[in-house]
Enzyme design. Structure first.
Site: not given
Ligand code: NAP
Ligand code: MG
Length: 489
Positions: A162-163, A171, A186-187, A262-263, A296, A393, A453
Site C-alpha cells: 500500500w505504501n 515497477r 493483486k494490489p 522486494e521485502l 522500505c 521496521e 530510487s
Molecule cells: P504486506 O502486509 O506484506 O502486504 C503486501 C501485499 O501482500 C499486499 O498486497 C497484501 O494483501 C499481500 N499479502 C498479505 N498476506 C498475504 C499472503 N498470505 N499471501 C499473499 N499475499 C499476501 O506489506 P504491506 O504492509 O502492504 O507493506 C509494507 C511492507 O512492504 C514493509 O515491510 C515494506 O518494507 C515493504 N516494502 C518493500 C519494498 C521493497 O521494494 N523492498 C517496497 C515497498 C514496501 P492485503 O493488503 O490484502 O493483505
Molecule cells: Mg498489510
C-alpha cells in the site's frame, strides 16, 4: 464536513471499482467488496470488488490466453504501448496524485513524486523492450556455438503493498510487459484504487485484453496461493513485508515458481565527523520523511559521529518540528497520516518502548487525539543498542539517533540486522564513502544522498530484504528465462 472524496468525486469516477480480467471489468464471483478508507479520518471513500479464488484462476486463464500473442508482438510495438502509458500517466498526473492521497493519506508533494516515479518505469521499460540482448560464443572445445536468448518467463503474478500503490505496480508491470509476459496483479487491500486507475490507463494505451489483469482481494492468502499452485504461473514478483515474503516463498516452492522478492528494510543512515552537517540534515529529512517514513528505504537508524551529534540532532529536530501535519491534500501539509490504526499503534508502541529503555524525545512522541491515523515527526536521542525502534521496521515518522566514535563500530551496528536493503552515508571523503559501502551488507547505498530510487538502477536487497532486483536492465531480466542453444554448423 466535506471530505477529500466529496471534493474530488470525479477522481473516483473515471475507472471502474471492479476486478479487471481478460479486458473486462466485473464483480467478484460472490459479490464481495473491500471498503477503501481515507486514513485522514478513517471514513470509507469507495468500495472495490474483492476477488475469490475462482476469480484469481479466471485471471490466470485470461493471462494464459493472452500470453502467446503478446510474447510475439514486436518489441518495438510493446515499447510504444508502454511509452503511450507513460504519456497518459503524465497527463493525468494530478488526478493520480490526488487519488493516491485519498486512499493512502500521504502528503500531496509525496504523491506527486510517486506519480512521476511510477510513470518513469513505463518510459524506462518502453526503452528497454527493444534491448533484450542475448549472446553468442564459441564453446571452449571449439566444437559448437553457445547461443543464449532471453525468452519471456510467462504468466506472472504481481503482489504489491500500500505504501507506493502506483509505483510498485508500474515497477512490475513495465518490465513484465517489455519482456513479453502477461500479468495478474493483486494490489494491497488498503489501496486498490491507484492500481485500477493504472490498469485503465494501460487499456487506453493499447494493452491487449488479458495481458494485464487486476484482482484486488482481501482473501490474499488463498487467492495468491491458488494462483501459485497453478502450473501455468511461472513467476511471482512480490513487494511487501519480509514476513509475508517468507510465506510466499514457501508457497512458491511447491511448483518451483521463480520469485523476485522486494521485502522490508531497516536502513542505517551514517553521518561521519567530516560530513557537511547541513547537507546531512537535508538528506536525513528525505531519507527519513519521504512518504512520511512509510518506505522500505526509510532511514530507520541514524548513526552520528560524536563530534557532530549535538549539532545534527538539534538541526534535525528543528526541521522535523517544522513539518506541517495534516490531511495530505491540504496546503502546506508535509506529513499525512499513517495508513491505518494498527500502524499508528505500532509506531506509538515502538517509541514508548524505546523511551522506557532510557531514550529522550527531542520533538514529537505524543499520540494526537482525534480522527485519522496521525503521528507527529519525532526525534529520539540516547537510544540504546537493542532498543525495539532500532530492530524493527518503524514505517513511520520517527528518527532514532545513536552516537558512534569509530568507523568500525558504525559499520558493525549498521550490519547488525536481518535486513539489507539500503544504507546512507554522509562524508566529505569519497574514498571513505566507497570503502565503507563495500563493507555494508545492503543492496543499495546512497553516498551524500537521501534518496537512491531510480527506475534506471537495480533496486533490491541483501539478506532478508529480498531476492532479485527491480528497475534497470536487471529488472527486465527477472521476467525472462535464459535459454541456451548448443549449435553446430
Ligand atoms: P504486506 O502486509 O506484506 O502486504 C503486501 C501485499 O501482500 C499486499 O498486497 C497484501 O494483501 C499481500 N499479502 C498479505 N498476506 C498475504 C499472503 N498470505 N499471501 C499473499 N499475499 C499476501 O506489506 P504491506 O504492509 O502492504 O507493506 C509494507 C511492507 O512492504 C514493509 O515491510 C515494506 O518494507 C515493504 N516494502 C518493500 C519494498 C521493497 O521494494 N523492498 C517496497 C515497498 C514496501 P492485503 O493488503 O490484502 O493483505
Ligand atoms: Mg498489510
Amino acid at each position: 464536513m466535506t471530505t477529500l472524496a466529496t471534493e474530488h468525486s470525479a477522481l473516483l469516477d473515471w475507472f471502474p471499482h471492479q476486478l479487471f480480467i481478460g479486458g473486462a471489468w466485473r464483480e467478484a464471483g460472490d459479490g464481495d467488496r473491500i471498503d477503501v478508507l481515507d486514513p485522514a479520518n478513517g471514513e470509507p471513500i469507495a468500495s472495490v470488488s474483492s476477488g475469490t479464488v475462482e476469480d484469481g484462476i479466471a485471471a490466470v486463464d485470461a493471462a494464459e490466453r493472452a500470453l502467446g500473442t503478446w510474447a510475439v508482438v514486436p518489441p518495438r510495438e510493446r515499447g510504444e504501448i508502454l511509452r503511450k502509458a507513460y504519456e497518459l500517466m503524465t497527463e493525468r498526473a494530478e488526478d493520480l496524485a490526488l487519488l493516491i492521497v485519498l486512499e493512502n493519506g500521504k502528503a500531496l508533494p509525496d504523491a506527486r513524486a510517486e506519480v512521476a516515479y511510477a510513470a518513469e518505469f513505463f518510459r524506462w521499460y518502453a526503452e528497454e523492450a527493444v534491448r533484450v540482448i542475448g549472446s553468442v560464443q564459441t564453446a571452449p572445445k571449439g566444437t559448437n556455438r553457445i547461443v543464449v536468448n532471453h525468452l519471456p518467463i510467462g504468466v506472472s503474478v504481481l503482489v504489491t503493498p500500500w505504501n507506493f500503490p502506483a509505483a510498485m505496480a508500474t515497477r512490475k508491470i513495465g518490465p513484465a510487459l517489455a519482456a513479453g509476459c502477461s500479468v495478474i496483479l493483486k494490489p494491497a487491500s488498503e489501496t486498490p484504487l491507484s492500481t485500477l486507475a493504472v490498469a485503465h490507463i494501460l487499456t487506453e494505451a493499447g494493452v491487449p485484453d488479458g495481458v494485464v489483469n487486476v484482482v484486488p482481494s482481501k482473501r490474499s492468502g488463498p487467492v495468491v496461493g491458488a494462483m501459485l499452485d497453478d502450473p501455468r504461473v511461472r513467476k511471482l514478483s512480490f513487494t511487501g513485508s519480509t514476513e509475508v515474503g517468507r510465506t510466499l516463498l514457501a508457497a512458491a516452492a511447491k511448483t518451483v515458481v521463480n520469485c523476485s522478492m522486494e521485502l522490508g528494510g531497516n536502513a542505517p543512515f551514517i553521518v561521519f565527523g567530516d560530513a557537511d552537517v547541513d547537507d546531512a540534515v537535508a538528506g536525513a529529512m528525505v531519507a527519513k520523511m519521504r512518504n512520511g517514513g512509510s518506505a522500505c528505504t526509510a532511514a530507520n537508524r541514524l548513526y552520528v559521529h560524536a563530534s557532530v551529534a549535538e549539532e545534527f540532532s538539534a538541526k534535525l529536530s528543528a526541521a522535523m518540528q517544522a513539518l506541517v501535519v495534516g490531511r495530505g491534500s491540504d496546503d502546506g501539509v508535509a506529513l499525512g497520516p499513517l495508513i491505518n490504526a494498527s500502524s499508528q499503534a505500532k509506531v506509538d508502541k515502538l517509541v514508548k518502548g524505546t523511551v522506557a529503555m532510557g531514550a529522550r524525545i527531542l520533538t514529537g512522541g505524543e499520540l494526537p487525539g482525534g480522527a485519522g491515523y496521525f503521528y507527529p515527526a519525532t526525534v529520539l536521542v540516547d537510544v540504546p543498542e537493542g532498543a525495539p525502534v532500532l530492530v524493527e521496521e518503524i514505517f513511520g515518522p520517527v528518527a532514532p539517533i545513536v552516537v558512534f566514535e569509530d568507523e568500525d563500530d558504525a559499520i558493525r551496528m549498521a550490519n547488525d540486522t536481518e535486513y539489507g536493503l539500503v544504507a546512507y552515508l554522509y562524508t566529505s571523503d569519497l574514498a571513505r564513502g566507497m570503502r565503507v559501502s563495500e563493507r555494508i551488507e545492503s543492496g543499495m547505498v546512497g553516498i551524500n544522498r537521501g534518496v537512491v530510487s531510480d527506475p534506471a538502477a537495480p533496486f533490491g536487497g541483501f539478506k532478508q530484504s529480498g531476492l532479485g532486483r527491480e528497475g534497470g536492465h536487471e529488472g527486465l531480466l527477472e521476467f525472462t528465462e535464459s535459454q541456451y542453444v548448443a549449435v553446430s554448423w
